[in-house]
Design a protein around this motif. Structure first.
Motif, short mmCIF file in Angstrom:
data_model
loop_
_atom_site.label_atom_id
_atom_site.label_comp_id
_atom_site.label_asym_id
_atom_site.label_seq_id
_atom_site.Cartn_x
_atom_site.Cartn_y
_atom_site.Cartn_z
N GLY A 182 3.06 20.26 27.95
CA GLY A 182 2.84 19.18 27.56
C GLY A 182 2.63 17.66 28.73
O GLY A 182 2.63 16.51 27.88
N HIS A 183 2.19 18.45 29.71
CA HIS A 183 1.61 17.53 30.29
C HIS A 183 0.21 17.15 30.87
O HIS A 183 -0.58 18.17 30.23
N ARG B 97 -6.37 11.48 26.70
CA ARG B 97 -6.37 11.85 24.86
C ARG B 97 -4.79 13.08 24.77
O ARG B 97 -4.59 13.45 25.74
N TRP B 98 -5.07 13.91 23.77
CA TRP B 98 -4.17 14.59 23.34
C TRP B 98 -4.47 15.70 23.58
O TRP B 98 -3.44 16.59 24.12
N ILE B 99 -6.30 16.06 23.88
CA ILE B 99 -6.53 18.07 24.17
C ILE B 99 -6.69 17.61 25.69
O ILE B 99 -6.33 18.51 26.17
N ASP B 100 -5.72 16.64 26.40
CA ASP B 100 -6.02 16.52 28.15
C ASP B 100 -4.89 17.24 28.31
O ASP B 100 -4.88 18.13 29.63
N GLN B 101 -3.78 17.49 27.16
CA GLN B 101 -2.64 18.36 27.28
C GLN B 101 -2.13 19.64 28.08
O GLN B 101 -3.68 20.04 27.23
N PHE C 112 0.99 12.34 27.38
CA PHE C 112 0.62 11.63 26.13
C PHE C 112 1.28 10.37 25.38
O PHE C 112 2.85 11.53 25.57
N PRO C 113 1.41 10.04 25.21
CA PRO C 113 -0.22 8.28 25.43
C PRO C 113 0.28 7.93 26.54
O PRO C 113 1.40 8.27 26.90
#
Length: 132
Positions: free
Chosen positions: A19-20, A11-15, A68-69
């Motif tokens: 940016g990783h 998910r975007w929020i996992d970054q 992501f993604p």
């Protein structure tokens, strides 16, 4: 390598700010794999059971960053390490790169919540966990 495999979308929020995927998220991925395996094997881990596995320690070795993604495949297998504990190993593979991105372990203990103590495995639990 694995007894059980699941997948999860990054998910975007996992970054993190770099940016990783943030390092702490990998432990959540391991937990999702473990919980889905327990569900598949009908191992109940709720407050209404006397005995259930409890996490004693966990670790992760990061092999390469995930961006992501992506979709991750998380595999696990269990190795018996004592009469009341086992080591769950995890391997995470990126769909985007087709490479191993992390390897982890967790030591889990069979715990009796009534006695507040470790408990030896039943034969049924050994079969459910697919312990070697």
């Amino acid at each position: 390598y694995t007894d059980f495999t699941t997948s999860i979308s990054v998910r975007w929020i996992d970054q993190d700010a770099m940016g990783h995927v943030n390092n702490a998220k990998y432990f959540s991925y391991f937990e999702v794999c473990r919980a889905e395996f327990f569900d598949q094997q009908n191992i109940e881990c709720t407050s209404n059971v006397q005995e259930a596995p409890i996490l004693a320690e966990t670790s992760c070795s990061y092999k390469m960053p995930v961006m992501f993604p992506d979709r991750l495949f998380i595999g696990s297998r269990a190795e018996k390490s004592g009469e009341d504990s086992w080591i769950q190993e995890y391997l995470i593979v990126s769909e985007k790169t087709c490479r191993v991105v992390a390897h982890g372990t967790a030591k889990l203990v069979n715990y009796d919540y009534v006695k507040n103590a470790k408990a030896p495995f039943s034969d049924e639990m050994i079969k459910k966990l697919k312990l070697r």
